[in-house]
Design an enzyme around this catalytic site. Structure first.
Site: not given
Ligand code: E4P
Length: 268
Positions: A113
Protein backbone atom coordinates in the site's frame (compact mmCIF):
# COMPACT_ATOMS: atom_id res chain seq x y z
CA UNK A 1 -17.13 -11.20 -9.55
CA UNK A 2 -16.54 -8.86 -6.62
CA UNK A 3 -14.18 -10.29 -4.00
CA UNK A 4 -14.38 -9.47 -0.29
CA UNK A 5 -11.35 -8.43 1.80
CA UNK A 6 -11.34 -7.71 5.53
CA UNK A 7 -9.90 -4.42 6.76
CA UNK A 8 -8.41 -5.13 10.18
CA UNK A 9 -5.24 -5.59 12.18
CA UNK A 10 -6.47 -8.53 14.21
CA UNK A 11 -5.92 -12.15 13.03
CA UNK A 12 -8.78 -13.32 15.28
CA UNK A 13 -11.16 -11.11 13.32
CA UNK A 14 -9.93 -12.63 10.04
CA UNK A 15 -10.61 -16.11 11.37
CA UNK A 16 -14.06 -15.11 12.62
CA UNK A 17 -15.09 -13.35 9.41
CA UNK A 18 -13.67 -16.11 7.18
CA UNK A 19 -15.82 -18.59 9.13
CA UNK A 20 -18.88 -16.34 9.01
CA UNK A 21 -18.46 -15.87 5.26
CA UNK A 22 -18.23 -19.63 4.73
CA UNK A 23 -21.34 -20.24 6.83
CA UNK A 24 -23.18 -17.93 4.43
CA UNK A 25 -21.72 -19.39 1.21
CA UNK A 26 -19.37 -16.44 0.74
CA UNK A 27 -15.57 -16.29 0.67
CA UNK A 28 -13.28 -13.96 2.55
CA UNK A 29 -10.73 -13.65 -0.24
CA UNK A 30 -8.09 -11.28 1.08
CA UNK A 31 -7.08 -8.61 3.53
CA UNK A 32 -5.99 -5.04 4.04
CA UNK A 33 -4.22 -3.67 7.09
CA UNK A 34 -2.91 -0.24 7.95
CA UNK A 35 -0.66 1.25 10.66
CA UNK A 36 -3.61 2.62 12.63
CA UNK A 37 -5.30 -0.78 12.75
CA UNK A 38 -2.03 -2.43 13.74
CA UNK A 39 -1.46 0.13 16.52
CA UNK A 40 -5.00 -0.49 17.70
CA UNK A 41 -4.30 -4.22 17.88
CA UNK A 42 -1.03 -3.64 19.76
CA UNK A 43 -2.48 -1.33 22.38
CA UNK A 44 -6.09 -2.49 22.17
CA UNK A 45 -6.10 -4.17 25.58
CA UNK A 46 -5.04 -0.88 27.16
CA UNK A 47 -8.18 0.72 25.69
CA UNK A 48 -6.28 3.79 24.57
CA UNK A 49 -7.56 6.05 21.85
CA UNK A 50 -6.19 5.38 18.38
CA UNK A 51 -4.25 8.65 18.32
CA UNK A 52 -2.61 7.90 21.67
CA UNK A 53 -1.82 4.39 20.49
CA UNK A 54 -0.31 5.63 17.22
CA UNK A 55 2.09 8.00 18.93
CA UNK A 56 3.29 5.46 21.47
CA UNK A 57 4.18 2.72 18.99
CA UNK A 58 7.58 3.22 17.41
CA UNK A 59 7.82 2.90 13.65
CA UNK A 60 10.10 -0.15 13.95
CA UNK A 61 7.78 -1.87 16.38
CA UNK A 62 4.77 -1.20 14.16
CA UNK A 63 6.70 -2.53 11.13
CA UNK A 64 7.66 -5.74 12.93
CA UNK A 65 4.17 -6.23 14.27
CA UNK A 66 2.69 -5.62 10.84
CA UNK A 67 4.95 -8.37 9.49
CA UNK A 68 3.85 -10.86 12.16
CA UNK A 69 0.19 -10.04 11.61
CA UNK A 70 0.43 -10.16 7.83
CA UNK A 71 2.12 -13.57 7.93
CA UNK A 72 -0.62 -14.85 10.20
CA UNK A 73 -3.37 -13.48 7.93
CA UNK A 74 -1.72 -15.03 4.86
CA UNK A 75 -2.58 -18.43 6.36
CA UNK A 76 -6.23 -17.50 6.82
CA UNK A 77 -7.17 -15.98 3.45
CA UNK A 78 -6.34 -17.34 -0.01
CA UNK A 79 -5.88 -13.99 -1.78
CA UNK A 80 -3.89 -10.76 -1.57
CA UNK A 81 -2.94 -9.16 1.73
CA UNK A 82 -2.13 -5.44 1.58
CA UNK A 83 0.52 -4.07 3.95
CA UNK A 84 1.26 -0.37 4.15
CA UNK A 85 4.54 1.51 4.11
CA UNK A 86 4.86 4.07 6.88
CA UNK A 87 4.63 7.51 5.30
CA UNK A 88 3.93 11.02 6.51
CA UNK A 89 4.29 14.35 4.75
CA UNK A 90 8.09 14.23 5.16
CA UNK A 91 8.64 10.63 3.98
CA UNK A 92 10.69 10.52 0.79
CA UNK A 93 10.23 8.25 -2.20
CA UNK A 94 13.48 6.45 -1.32
CA UNK A 95 12.24 5.72 2.20
CA UNK A 96 9.01 4.29 0.81
CA UNK A 97 10.95 2.22 -1.73
CA UNK A 98 13.19 0.62 0.86
CA UNK A 99 10.24 -0.22 3.14
CA UNK A 100 8.31 -1.67 0.18
CA UNK A 101 11.26 -3.81 -0.93
CA UNK A 102 11.44 -5.22 2.58
CA UNK A 103 7.69 -5.85 2.87
CA UNK A 104 7.50 -7.55 -0.51
CA UNK A 105 9.94 -10.22 0.71
CA UNK A 106 7.47 -11.32 3.37
CA UNK A 107 5.28 -13.34 0.99
CA UNK A 108 4.34 -13.43 -2.69
CA UNK A 109 0.72 -12.59 -1.87
CA UNK A 110 1.64 -9.33 -0.16
CA UNK A 111 0.59 -6.15 -1.99
CA UNK A 112 2.25 -2.86 -1.02
CA UNK A 113 0.00 0.00 0.00
CA UNK A 114 1.35 3.38 -1.04
CA UNK A 115 -0.35 6.70 -0.38
CA UNK A 116 -1.37 8.66 -3.50
CA UNK A 117 1.07 11.56 -3.22
CA UNK A 118 3.77 13.00 -5.48
CA UNK A 119 6.58 11.29 -3.51
CA UNK A 120 4.67 8.02 -3.60
CA UNK A 121 4.26 8.27 -7.38
CA UNK A 122 8.06 8.46 -7.65
CA UNK A 123 8.27 5.35 -5.50
CA UNK A 124 5.54 3.70 -7.60
CA UNK A 125 7.62 4.14 -10.76
CA UNK A 126 10.59 2.31 -9.26
CA UNK A 127 8.53 -0.40 -7.56
CA UNK A 128 6.34 -1.20 -10.57
CA UNK A 129 9.45 -1.50 -12.72
CA UNK A 130 10.53 -4.13 -10.18
CA UNK A 131 7.13 -5.82 -10.79
CA UNK A 132 5.99 -5.24 -7.21
CA UNK A 133 2.18 -5.17 -6.85
CA UNK A 134 0.93 -1.85 -5.48
CA UNK A 135 -2.30 -0.84 -3.78
CA UNK A 136 -2.65 2.93 -4.20
CA UNK A 137 -4.43 3.96 -1.05
CA UNK A 138 -5.95 7.20 0.27
CA UNK A 139 -7.63 7.98 -3.05
CA UNK A 140 -10.28 10.68 -2.81
CA UNK A 141 -10.86 11.99 -6.33
CA UNK A 142 -11.54 11.01 -9.91
CA UNK A 143 -8.34 12.83 -10.91
CA UNK A 144 -6.22 10.66 -8.61
CA UNK A 145 -7.82 7.53 -10.10
CA UNK A 146 -6.98 8.70 -13.61
CA UNK A 147 -3.41 9.63 -12.63
CA UNK A 148 -2.81 6.11 -11.27
CA UNK A 149 -4.33 4.47 -14.36
CA UNK A 150 -2.17 6.59 -16.69
CA UNK A 151 0.91 5.95 -14.58
CA UNK A 152 0.27 2.22 -14.82
CA UNK A 153 -0.18 2.47 -18.60
CA UNK A 154 3.19 4.22 -18.90
CA UNK A 155 4.89 1.51 -16.86
CA UNK A 156 3.20 -1.28 -18.83
CA UNK A 157 4.38 0.31 -22.07
CA UNK A 158 7.94 -0.36 -20.96
CA UNK A 159 7.19 -4.09 -20.92
CA UNK A 160 4.61 -6.52 -19.56
CA UNK A 161 4.46 -7.08 -15.82
CA UNK A 162 3.44 -10.61 -15.08
CA UNK A 163 2.61 -11.20 -11.48
CA UNK A 164 -0.29 -12.59 -9.59
CA UNK A 165 -2.10 -9.32 -8.89
CA UNK A 166 -2.95 -6.33 -11.01
CA UNK A 167 -2.29 -3.18 -9.00
CA UNK A 168 -5.17 -1.85 -6.90
CA UNK A 169 -6.70 1.62 -6.61
CA UNK A 170 -8.47 2.25 -3.29
CA UNK A 171 -11.02 5.09 -3.22
CA UNK A 172 -11.81 5.96 0.42
CA UNK A 173 -15.57 6.32 0.39
CA UNK A 174 -16.21 6.59 4.12
CA UNK A 175 -13.77 9.46 4.60
CA UNK A 176 -15.65 11.42 1.92
CA UNK A 177 -19.02 10.49 3.44
CA UNK A 178 -17.65 11.76 6.77
CA UNK A 179 -17.47 15.24 5.23
CA UNK A 180 -20.88 14.86 3.56
CA UNK A 181 -19.57 14.11 0.08
CA UNK A 182 -20.89 11.04 -1.72
CA UNK A 183 -17.73 8.91 -1.70
CA UNK A 184 -19.22 6.06 -3.70
CA UNK A 185 -19.35 8.37 -6.72
CA UNK A 186 -15.55 8.04 -7.03
CA UNK A 187 -15.81 4.24 -7.12
CA UNK A 188 -18.63 4.32 -9.67
CA UNK A 189 -16.63 6.74 -11.84
CA UNK A 190 -13.53 4.55 -11.56
CA UNK A 191 -15.44 1.45 -12.68
CA UNK A 192 -17.00 3.28 -15.65
CA UNK A 193 -13.63 4.62 -16.78
CA UNK A 194 -12.02 1.20 -16.34
CA UNK A 195 -14.62 -0.39 -18.61
CA UNK A 196 -14.44 2.39 -21.20
CA UNK A 197 -10.64 2.47 -21.43
CA UNK A 198 -9.72 -1.09 -20.42
CA UNK A 199 -7.60 0.17 -17.55
CA UNK A 200 -6.01 -2.80 -15.81
CA UNK A 201 -5.74 -1.77 -12.10
CA UNK A 202 -8.41 -3.32 -9.91
CA UNK A 203 -10.76 -0.94 -8.12
CA UNK A 204 -10.86 -1.63 -4.38
CA UNK A 205 -13.77 -0.03 -2.53
CA UNK A 206 -12.18 1.04 0.79
CA UNK A 207 -13.05 2.96 3.94
CA UNK A 208 -16.37 1.15 4.10
CA UNK A 209 -18.63 2.24 6.92
CA UNK A 210 -21.98 0.58 6.18
CA UNK A 211 -23.80 -2.26 4.43
CA UNK A 212 -25.13 0.22 1.87
CA UNK A 213 -21.57 0.76 0.62
CA UNK A 214 -21.28 -2.97 0.01
CA UNK A 215 -24.61 -3.02 -1.81
CA UNK A 216 -23.64 -0.10 -4.05
CA UNK A 217 -20.26 -1.69 -4.73
CA UNK A 218 -21.87 -4.99 -5.72
CA UNK A 219 -24.44 -3.21 -7.89
CA UNK A 220 -21.52 -1.62 -9.76
CA UNK A 221 -19.59 -4.91 -9.85
CA UNK A 222 -16.56 -3.28 -8.27
CA UNK A 223 -13.52 -5.59 -8.39
CA UNK A 224 -12.81 -5.73 -4.64
CA UNK A 225 -14.33 -4.50 -1.39
CA UNK A 226 -12.47 -4.14 1.90
CA UNK A 227 -14.67 -3.61 4.96
CA UNK A 228 -14.35 -3.83 8.74
CA UNK A 229 -15.66 -6.88 10.61
CA UNK A 230 -18.78 -5.16 11.94
CA UNK A 231 -20.01 -4.36 8.43
CA UNK A 232 -19.50 -7.96 7.29
CA UNK A 233 -21.26 -9.19 10.43
CA UNK A 234 -24.26 -7.22 9.19
CA UNK A 235 -23.95 -7.95 5.45
CA UNK A 236 -23.16 -11.67 5.50
CA UNK A 237 -26.01 -12.43 7.86
CA UNK A 238 -28.65 -10.87 5.59
CA UNK A 239 -30.65 -13.27 3.45
CA UNK A 240 -30.46 -12.87 -0.33
CA UNK A 241 -33.91 -11.30 -0.28
CA UNK A 242 -32.85 -8.82 2.41
CA UNK A 243 -29.71 -7.93 0.41
CA UNK A 244 -31.85 -7.26 -2.66
CA UNK A 245 -33.99 -4.72 -0.84
CA UNK A 246 -31.22 -2.84 0.99
CA UNK A 247 -31.88 0.81 0.19
CA UNK A 248 -28.41 1.67 -1.02
CA UNK A 249 -28.93 5.33 -1.83
CA UNK A 250 -31.04 7.07 0.83
CA UNK A 251 -28.19 7.42 3.32
CA UNK A 252 -26.40 9.66 0.77
CA UNK A 253 -29.39 11.76 -0.23
CA UNK A 254 -28.16 14.81 1.70
CA UNK A 255 -24.54 14.40 0.64
CA UNK A 256 -22.92 16.68 -1.87
CA UNK A 257 -22.77 14.77 -5.17
CA UNK A 258 -19.53 14.53 -7.15
CA UNK A 259 -20.18 15.55 -10.74
CA UNK A 260 -19.05 13.03 -13.35
CA UNK A 261 -15.75 14.33 -14.71
CA UNK A 262 -15.03 13.71 -18.37
CA UNK A 263 -11.22 13.74 -18.60
CA UNK A 264 -9.60 15.45 -21.58
CA UNK A 265 -8.63 12.93 -24.26
CA UNK A 266 -5.08 11.90 -23.64
CA UNK A 267 -2.90 9.05 -24.74
CA UNK A 268 0.30 7.82 -23.20
C1 E4P B 1 -8.10 0.23 3.38
O1 E4P B 1 -7.15 -0.32 2.85
C2 E4P B 1 -7.99 1.07 4.57
O2 E4P B 1 -7.25 0.42 5.57
C3 E4P B 1 -9.31 1.40 5.17
O3 E4P B 1 -10.39 1.05 4.35
C4 E4P B 1 -9.37 2.75 5.81
O4 E4P B 1 -10.63 3.03 6.28
P1 E4P B 1 -10.97 4.15 7.37
O5 E4P B 1 -11.46 5.34 6.65
O6 E4P B 1 -12.04 3.53 8.18
O7 E4P B 1 -9.71 4.43 8.12
Amino acid sequence: MTQFLLDSGDPDEYRAIATLAKQHQEVLFGATTNPTLIAKKLLGPLRQSVSEASTKVTQEKAFELQKQIVLEIINIVPGPVSAEVYADEKTTANEMISQAREITKWHQRVVIKLPTTIEAFKARTVLRREKIPINNTLVFSQQQVLAINLHEQLIQKEGPIENEWQPFISPFVGRLDDINIDGMAVVEWAMRQKRTHNFTPLILLASVRRAEHIKRGLDFEVDLITAPAKVYQEWFTLTNEQKQVVDAKSYASNFKPIDYWEPPRCTV
